[in-house]
Write a protein that holds these residues in place. Structure first.
Motif, short mmCIF file in Angstrom:
data_model
loop_
_atom_site.label_atom_id
_atom_site.label_comp_id
_atom_site.label_asym_id
_atom_site.label_seq_id
_atom_site.Cartn_x
_atom_site.Cartn_y
_atom_site.Cartn_z
N ILE A 137 0.86 -1.18 0.00
CA ILE A 137 0.00 0.00 0.00
C ILE A 137 0.90 1.24 0.00
CG2 ILE A 137 -1.85 1.22 1.18
CD1 ILE A 137 -2.68 -1.43 2.45
N PRO A 138 1.14 1.86 -1.16
CA PRO A 138 2.00 3.04 -1.22
C PRO A 138 1.32 4.27 -0.63
CG PRO A 138 1.84 1.93 -3.36
CD PRO A 138 0.75 1.39 -2.50
N LEU A 139 2.14 5.19 -0.13
CA LEU A 139 1.65 6.45 0.42
C LEU A 139 1.51 7.50 -0.67
CD1 LEU A 139 3.74 6.77 3.71
CD2 LEU A 139 1.66 5.44 3.28
N SER A 140 0.67 8.48 -0.42
CA SER A 140 0.56 9.60 -1.35
C SER A 140 1.78 10.51 -1.27
CB SER A 140 -0.72 10.40 -1.07
OG SER A 140 -0.73 10.87 0.27
N ASP A 141 2.49 10.49 -0.13
CA ASP A 141 3.69 11.32 0.06
C ASP A 141 4.70 10.50 0.85
OD1 ASP A 141 5.65 13.15 0.75
OD2 ASP A 141 4.25 14.71 1.39
N HIS A 142 5.82 10.17 0.23
CA HIS A 142 6.81 9.30 0.87
C HIS A 142 7.35 9.90 2.16
CE1 HIS A 142 10.74 11.31 0.18
NE2 HIS A 142 10.08 11.90 -0.81
N ARG A 143 7.30 11.22 2.28
CA ARG A 143 7.84 11.88 3.47
C ARG A 143 7.01 11.61 4.71
NH1 ARG A 143 8.13 17.39 0.10
NH2 ARG A 143 6.08 16.49 -0.36
N ARG A 144 5.82 11.03 4.54
CA ARG A 144 4.93 10.77 5.67
C ARG A 144 5.07 9.36 6.24
NH1 ARG A 144 2.42 14.28 8.52
NH2 ARG A 144 0.55 12.97 8.66
N ILE A 145 6.10 8.63 5.83
CA ILE A 145 6.21 7.23 6.25
C ILE A 145 6.31 7.09 7.77
CG2 ILE A 145 8.71 7.24 5.86
CD1 ILE A 145 6.33 4.23 5.43
N SER A 146 7.05 7.96 8.43
CA SER A 146 7.18 7.86 9.89
C SER A 146 5.84 8.10 10.57
CB SER A 146 8.22 8.86 10.39
OG SER A 146 8.36 8.75 11.80
N GLU A 147 5.12 9.14 10.14
CA GLU A 147 3.82 9.47 10.77
C GLU A 147 2.79 8.36 10.53
OE1 GLU A 147 6.09 13.20 10.14
OE2 GLU A 147 5.60 11.46 8.90
N VAL A 148 2.79 7.82 9.30
CA VAL A 148 1.83 6.75 8.99
C VAL A 148 2.17 5.49 9.80
CG1 VAL A 148 1.07 5.16 7.19
CG2 VAL A 148 1.21 7.61 6.71
N GLY A 149 3.45 5.17 9.88
CA GLY A 149 3.85 4.01 10.66
C GLY A 149 3.50 4.17 12.12
N ARG A 150 3.70 5.38 12.66
CA ARG A 150 3.34 5.64 14.05
C ARG A 150 1.84 5.50 14.28
NH1 ARG A 150 5.25 5.62 19.14
NH2 ARG A 150 7.20 6.58 18.46
N PHE A 151 1.03 5.99 13.33
CA PHE A 151 -0.42 5.86 13.44
C PHE A 151 -0.82 4.38 13.51
CE2 PHE A 151 -4.47 5.00 11.39
CZ PHE A 151 -5.35 5.79 12.13
N LEU A 152 -0.25 3.58 12.63
CA LEU A 152 -0.58 2.15 12.62
C LEU A 152 -0.18 1.50 13.95
CD1 LEU A 152 0.57 1.33 8.98
CD2 LEU A 152 -1.79 1.21 9.82
N PHE A 153 1.01 1.82 14.42
CA PHE A 153 1.49 1.25 15.68
C PHE A 153 0.56 1.64 16.83
CE2 PHE A 153 4.07 1.16 19.52
CZ PHE A 153 4.78 -0.03 19.40
#
Length: 429
Positions: free
Chosen positions: A348-364
């Motif tokens: 599942i790719p992100l719309s903005d690669h720079r948001r990977i940390s925030e998205v990962g934190r949300f999932l966690f």
């Protein structure tokens, strides 16, 4: 006068640290990278004080948690000890012979040879099969295949890349090649897209130009298999690999697979002719020198073959049902994924690669553990997360995953169908 302070700069180290800067920063700060898992309860895992539903496991059939398999292992350890320390050249416990005999029947091939890992196989077998000829390498082949090809290159082979999922480009390269020794290396089920190539097309091209087709089906073996009118799902029956799934033969085909995913055991295999097996037993370093797999892994494979025969198709049905739930919801949300196969690897790719940390934190924080695909592990346009389903996941765990995906989609974090990632230009540069 004081002497100049010695410089501790190491240019080679500085170069690599800069190359992996994004990944290093994520690893240092993110709870879902380089995590220490302190406890498990089925497919629930505990990292620190947080319990999470695990969607990063490759134990597709749930054999790592199967009581029938777990309870069979102690008897083998009592009989053989924890580890047979001979290299296979010096001494093979009969367990190896039993596995190879049963595996050969399952795959429907002429012969098999088991070695500790797929990486061992790529590093040793690709150079042997390529000799000083030409390797044609899928441009998105797994890194371990690529590394095996680089070893072959250092020994005199040439390496040419063909476009991913493009048998016509492979044919163009083979048609123009004068070297009569030709090896084509590619994946079966791709570890990122979750899709399988049309093996029939690639095998036909390889045979047309007298090339040997070398297929790594690490993620397909145990999951997909031969098609049948009485199959429980479109994965087919028996989990006997991408070759059988496409009703192909082993003529001019070498199949590589592993037990470390679907069978949850440290062991791998090469399906080949008796002549190739005889060569590997005197020329392949892992057979000659490497320490073998632990007895517990050999036992897990033997018992796993029993469970696969008796319950495997039902486990694949559950696995397929979980996977289709996720894919159908992504489709309803309009979220893009390259998965078109329905196999249990969903990128599942992100719309903005720079948001990977925030998205990962949300999932966690929302109790979901996934594989973060950060740059440079993947190109910036593909940065996102990978979901891997197993038959041991529960309906409730899949519900938790879907709720988190829906929230991320509502926030605009996920790339939509037909939408270009915001970093396309930057990545191309």
């Amino acid at each position: 006068m004081d002497s100049p302070r010695p410089s501790h700069s190491q240019p080679w180290l500085d170069h690599w640290l800069e190359t992996v800067r994004d990944l290093s920063a994520l690893t240092e700060s993110h709870p879902m990278m380089d995590a220490v898992i302190e406890e498990i309860d089925g497919r629930m895992i505990r990292v620190g004080n947080q319990w999470l539903a695990d969607f990063a496991s490759c134990n597709y059939l749930g054999f790592d948690l199967d009581r029938e398999i777990i309870e069979a292992i102690p008897a083998y350890v009592d009989q053989w000890g924890t580890h047979p320390s001979w290299s296979r050249l010096l001494g093979s416990p009969v367990l190896y012979e039993e596995i190879e005999e049963r595996l050969t029947r399952l795959l429907g091939c002429e012969d098999t040879l088991v070695l500790p890992t797929i990486t061992h196989i790529h590093m040793s077998v690709i150079p042997l099969l390529a000799a000083s000829g030409t390797i044609f390498l899928d441009s998105r082949a797994h890194k371990t295949i690529y590394d095996g090809c680089q070893i072959a290159r250092s020994k005199g082979a040439a390496v040419k890349r063909f476009r991913f999922e493009d048998p016509e480009h492979l044919e163009e390269l083979l048609k123009a090649e004068r070297d009569p020794a030709r090896l084509v290396c590619m994946d079966g089920v791709n570890s990122m897209t979750g899709n399988a190539p049309d093996i029939r097309e690639f095998a036909a091209v390889a045979r047309r130009y007298n090339a040997l087709l070398y297929v790594d089906d690490a993620h397909g073996f145990g999951v997909i298999g031969e098609r049948s009118p009485d199959e429980t799902c479109h994965y087919g029956r028996k989990g006997n690999s991408v070759i059988r799934h496409f009703d192909e033969t082993y003529d001019n085909v070498v199949l590589i697979g592993g037990f470390s995913k679907a069978y949850s055991a440290l062991l791998a295999f090469i399906a080949c002719t008796p002549e190739v097996k005889a060569l590997l037993k005197v020329a392949a370093p892992p057979y000659l020198y490497s320490g073998p797999s632990p007895v517990a892994s050999l036992a897990a494979v033997l018992k796993g073959l029993d469970v696969n025969a008796s319950r495997g198709d039902e486990l694949r049905r559950v696995l397929c049902a979980h996977t289709m739930r996720v894919l159908e919801r992504l489709d309803e949300l309009g979220v893009y994924t390259p998965n078109r196969s329905g196999y249990p690897i969903i990128e599942i790719p992100l719309s903005d690669h720079r948001r990977i940390s925030e998205v990962g934190r949300f999932l966690f924080d929302n109790g979901v553990y996934v594989t973060l695909a950060a740059y440079p592990l993947v190109p910036k346009v593909d940065v996102g997360f990978r979901v891997q389903l197993t038959s041991a996941n529960t309906t409730e765990q899949v519900d938790t995953l879907l709720a988190a995906i829906e929230e991320l989609a509502d926030r605009g974090e996920l790339r939509l169908e037909g939408e270009e990632a915001s970093d396309t230009v930057e990545a191309a540069a």
